[in-house]
Motif scaffolding. Structure first.
Motif, PDB file in Angstrom:
ATOM      1  N   GLN A  58      44.485  50.203  46.579  1.00 32.92           N
ATOM      2  CA  GLN A  58      43.173  50.123  45.941  1.00 32.92           C
ATOM      3  C   GLN A  58      42.675  48.679  46.017  1.00 32.92           C
ATOM      4  O   GLN A  58      43.391  47.748  45.641  1.00 32.92           O
ATOM      5  N   GLY A  59      41.467  48.472  46.522  1.00 26.99           N
ATOM      6  CA  GLY A  59      40.934  47.132  46.690  1.00 26.99           C
ATOM      7  C   GLY A  59      39.729  46.879  45.804  1.00 26.99           C
ATOM      8  O   GLY A  59      38.926  47.777  45.556  1.00 26.99           O
ATOM      9  N   LEU A  60      39.593  45.627  45.353  1.00 23.19           N
ATOM     10  CA  LEU A  60      38.459  45.215  44.535  1.00 23.19           C
ATOM     11  C   LEU A  60      37.944  43.875  45.041  1.00 23.19           C
ATOM     12  O   LEU A  60      38.710  42.915  45.176  1.00 23.19           O
ATOM     13  N   TYR A  61      36.655  43.823  45.339  1.00 21.78           N
ATOM     14  CA  TYR A  61      36.002  42.590  45.779  1.00 21.78           C
ATOM     15  C   TYR A  61      35.107  42.107  44.635  1.00 21.78           C
ATOM     16  O   TYR A  61      34.106  42.736  44.305  1.00 21.78           O
ATOM     17  N   GLU A 123      36.859  46.092  34.669  1.00 25.91           N
ATOM     18  CA  GLU A 123      36.927  46.689  36.010  1.00 25.91           C
ATOM     19  C   GLU A 123      38.367  46.832  36.478  1.00 25.91           C
ATOM     20  O   GLU A 123      38.758  47.856  37.051  1.00 25.91           O
ATOM     21  N   VAL A 124      39.185  45.823  36.229  1.00 21.55           N
ATOM     22  CA  VAL A 124      40.582  45.853  36.669  1.00 21.55           C
ATOM     23  C   VAL A 124      41.356  46.922  35.909  1.00 21.55           C
ATOM     24  O   VAL A 124      42.157  47.664  36.501  1.00 21.55           O
ATOM     25  N   ARG A 131      44.845  45.066  45.415  1.00 27.18           N
ATOM     26  CA  ARG A 131      44.379  43.834  46.078  1.00 27.18           C
ATOM     27  C   ARG A 131      43.042  43.438  45.453  1.00 27.18           C
ATOM     28  O   ARG A 131      42.156  44.282  45.302  1.00 27.18           O
ATOM     29  N   VAL A 132      42.923  42.129  45.147  1.00 30.73           N
ATOM     30  CA  VAL A 132      41.691  41.617  44.556  1.00 30.73           C
ATOM     31  C   VAL A 132      41.261  40.368  45.313  1.00 30.73           C
ATOM     32  O   VAL A 132      42.075  39.471  45.555  1.00 30.73           O
ATOM     33  N   VAL A 133      39.997  40.336  45.705  1.00 34.40           N
ATOM     34  CA  VAL A 133      39.403  39.141  46.304  1.00 34.40           C
ATOM     35  C   VAL A 133      38.329  38.628  45.361  1.00 34.40           C
ATOM     36  O   VAL A 133      37.467  39.400  44.917  1.00 34.40           O
ATOM     37  N   ILE A 134      38.391  37.338  45.031  1.00 37.93           N
ATOM     38  CA  ILE A 134      37.344  36.688  44.233  1.00 37.93           C
ATOM     39  C   ILE A 134      36.692  35.645  45.124  1.00 37.93           C
ATOM     40  O   ILE A 134      37.330  34.654  45.507  1.00 37.93           O
ATOM     41  N   ASP A 135      35.424  35.850  45.447  1.00 41.52           N
ATOM     42  CA  ASP A 135      34.759  35.043  46.479  1.00 41.52           C
ATOM     43  C   ASP A 135      33.377  34.576  45.994  1.00 41.52           C
ATOM     44  O   ASP A 135      32.467  35.396  45.866  1.00 41.52           O
ATOM     45  N   ALA A 166      48.392  43.122  40.788  1.00 42.76           N
ATOM     46  CA  ALA A 166      47.477  42.867  41.898  1.00 42.76           C
ATOM     47  C   ALA A 166      47.911  41.637  42.692  1.00 42.76           C
ATOM     48  O   ALA A 166      48.416  40.655  42.130  1.00 42.76           O
ATOM     49  N   THR A 167      47.704  41.703  44.006  1.00 38.66           N
ATOM     50  CA  THR A 167      47.837  40.527  44.869  1.00 38.66           C
ATOM     51  C   THR A 167      46.435  39.965  45.042  1.00 38.66           C
ATOM     52  O   THR A 167      45.536  40.661  45.490  1.00 38.66           O
TER      53      THR A 167
END
Length: 485
Positions: A58-61, A123-124, A131-135, A166-167
Motif C-alpha cells: 500500500q502506497g501513500l504520496y 490518513e496513515v 510505503r510513504v513518500v513526503i515530497d 511504513a518505509t
C-alpha cells in the motif's frame, strides 16, 4: 558478500539502485532524498511507489509541492503504474488549504483548525501504508515557528510512520541557502542527487545498518524513467583463473612475445596512424575465435563499417566471427555514454557473456568520448585495467603517437605505466621505401625477444619477418645498414 545482505530489503524500483544499496532500503526506515530542483527526486519517489504496487504494498504520496494530477501524468509518461497509490495533497493550492483553513503545522491551544500532522496521522491510520513518500519535507520548514519545532515535529512524524511499519522516503530541496543537515541526522539513510551540464549522479552518504557501494554513480533519465549506473570498483570483482599464453597465430609474432600475450594482462599497441595497430590486435582475436573464445572491440576512432571493410581486405574474417558470436564490435561516439555506462556494458560482456578479450581501440578517442562524464578518463582506464586483471581477461589497448618518424615515444599521454606489455609499431624509411617494424618494449609476466622485426600487412594477412639484426637506428625512423660501407 556484505554481512548485511541477508536482511530483508525494500526495492526502490530503479534499475541498479538496489545494487548500490546492497539489495534495497531497509524496512520501516526513513530515507532522505536530497538534491537541487531538477535532479530527479520526484521521479525517484514515483519509482519507489510503483515498485510497491508491483509487490502489492500500500502506497501513500504526501504531496506538499506539485498537484496530484501532474504527478500522475508524470508517472504515466515514464510508464510507471501508481494507480492504487493514495495521494494526500497538503500544498497551499490543494483542497486541504481552502480559504477558511490555516497553513499551520501544529494545532495550538489558540486555534481549532486542523493541523498537517493530524491530517497525516488520520490518513496513515486509515490506510496503514507500507510505503510513504513526503515530497518535499522541507516545505514544512516554512510553516513552523522555529528550527527546534521543525526538527522535533519531523522526528515525531518519522517515529509515528515507522512505528506503523511504513518505509518512508522524504525529499529535500537541498541548497546552500537552505541547508538540510538537521534532516540528515534524523533519518536512517541519506541519498544525494546532483546534476551538472553533462552528468547526473547519485551518492549514498549514510546508510544506517547496512553497507552501500561508494559513489558518486551516474544517473540517467530517459523515457523509461530513472536508471543508476554503478561506479566500477575493481577490488569488488575477482575470480580465479589460470595463466595461459594467447597466440596470434603468426609464429614470428609469437616468437617476439615468447608464445603470445599472457591472459589477465593489459597490452598497449603503440604507434602512429596506419601502422597496423588495430589489424595486429584483430589477429589475436581471430586466433581466439578459432578456439571458440569471445572478444569485444570498443572502437572510439573508427566506424564499424570501415573496420569491417579493412579487416576483410587483409584476410581477417570479422563478419564471420560476428555471426558466430566470437566477436562483437561496438562503435562509441563522443558524448554517447558516460564512463559509468561504459564500464557497466564492459562488465556485462565479461561477467554475463564470458568475453575473454576486451579491446579499447584508440586511447585518444576514448578520452575525447568520455572526458567530463565522471572524472579523469585516464584514471578510469587504470580501473578498467585492474578490473580486467582481477577477472583474468586479456586487455588490448591501441595508442596512437602522432610522430610518424623521428624521436621515439612509447605513448604521448604518458600512459606506459598502465600497461603490463607494450608492443611498439613504427614506420621506417630506408632508401626511399616506407616500411613497418614491430617490437616489444615491455612485458611484466615473461621474457620477450629484444629484436625488431619487419611487419607486413597484405591481402593475404599479417606477416612478420625475421629479426632485423643488420639495421641500426630503427626507432629514429631513419635506420642504416651495418654493412653500408
Amino acid at each position: 558478500m556484505s554481512r548485511f545482505s541477508s536482511r530483508r530489503r525494500i526495492e526502490t524500483g530503479i534499475r541498479q539502485a538496489d545494487t548500490i544499496l546492497d539489495g534495497g532500503l531497509l524496512p520501516s526506515s526513513a530515507t532522505l532524498l536530497r538534491g537541487s530542483p531538477g535532479t530527479g527526486k520526484t521521479i525517484f519517489g514515483l519509482h519507489f511507489l510503483a515498485a510497491g504496487v508491483r509487490s502489492e504494498d500500500q502506497g501513500l504520496y504526501i504531496n506538499l509541492g506539485e498537484p496530484t494530477a501532474y504527478l500522475r501524468d508524470t508517472a504515466e509518461s515514464f510508464g510507471l503504474d501508481i494507480g492504487p497509490v493514495d495521494f494526500l495533497t497538503l500544498s497551499p493550492t490543494g483542497e486541504e488549504f481552502r480559504a477558511d483553513q490555516t497553513y499551520d503545522l501544529f494545532q495550538s491551544g489558540e486555534t481549532e483548525n486542523p493541523s498537517l500532522v493530524e491530517n497525516i496521522r488520520d490518513e496513515v491510520e486509515t490506510l496503514a501504508p507500507d510505503r510513504v513518500v513526503i515530497d518535499p519535507i522541507t516545505e514544512l520548514r516554512y510553516i513552523t515557528m522555529d528550527e527546534h519545532q521543525f526538527r522535533t515535529q519531523v522526528l515525531a512524524l518519522l517515529d509515528f510512520l515507522k512505528g506503523q511499519g511504513a518505509t518512508v522516503l522524504l525529499t529535500s530541496q537541498a541548497a546552500d541557502s537552505v541547508p538540510d543537515d538537521d534532516l540528515q541526522f534524523l533519518v536512517d539513510t541519506v541519498i544525494s542527487l546532483d546534476h551538472n551540464q553533462r552528468r547526473r549522479t547519485l551518492d549514498v552518504s549514510k546508510f544506517r545498518g547496512s553497507s552501500a557501494q561508494r559513489g558518486p554513480h551516474t544517473v540517467t533519465i530517459t523515457d523509461d524513467g530513472m536508471r543508476v549506473w554503478p561506479r566500477l570498483v575493481p577490488d569488488d570483482h575477482e575470480r580465479e583463473f589460470s595463466l595461459e599464453k594467447l597466440s596470434s597465430g603468426v609464429p614470428e609474432l609469437d616468437s617476439l612475445l615468447r608464445g603470445g600475450l599472457t591472459t589477465g594482462t593489459v597490452t598497449f599497441l603503440s604507434g602512429p596512424t596506419g601502422v597496423g595497430k588495430t589489424t595486429t590486435s584483430l589477429q589475436f582475436m581471430k586466433e581466439a575465435a578459432g578456439r571458440g573464445q569471445r572478444s569485444v572491440l570498443y572502437s572510439f576512432e573508427e566506424s564499424r563499417s570501415t573496420m569491417l571493410e579493412r579487416a576483410e581486405a587483409v584476410n581477417i574474417p570479422v563478419k564471420e566471427m560476428i555471426e558466430r558470436g566470437t566477436l562483437h564490435i561496438e562503435e562509441i561516439s563522443p558524448d554517447a555514454l558516460t564512463i559509468d555506462e561504459f564500464t557497466h556494458y564492459l562488465r556485462q560482456e565479461v561477467e554475463d557473456r564470458g568475453s575473454e578479450i576486451i579491446m579499447i581501440d584508440g586511447v585518444s578517442g576514448y578520452e575525447r568520448a568520455l572526458r567530463g562524464t565522471g572524472g579523469d578518463a585516464t584514471q578510469h582506464l587504470i580501473k578498467i585495467g585492474r578490473y580486467l586483471r582481477n577477472m583474468g581477461v586479456t586487455g588490448v589497448v591501441t595508442n596512437e603517437v602522432h610522430q610518424i618518424t623521428g624521436e621515439f615515444r612509447a605513448t604521448e599521454q604518458q600512459m606506459s605505466h598502465l600497461a603490463d606489455n607494450i608492443v611498439v609499431l613504427r614506420h621506417v624509411e630506408y632508401r626511399g621505401e616506407l616500411r613497418k617494424v614491430i617490437g616489444v618494449l615491455k612485458m611484466r609476466t615473461s621474457d620477450y625477444e629484444n629484436w625488431l622485426r619487419e611487419l607486413q600487412i597484405t591481402e593475404h594477412g599479417l606477416t612478420v619477418g625475421e629479426p632485423m639484426s643488420d639495421l641500426r637506428g630503427i626507432l629514429t625512423g631513419t635506420p642504416t645498414w651495418t654493412d653500408d660501407e
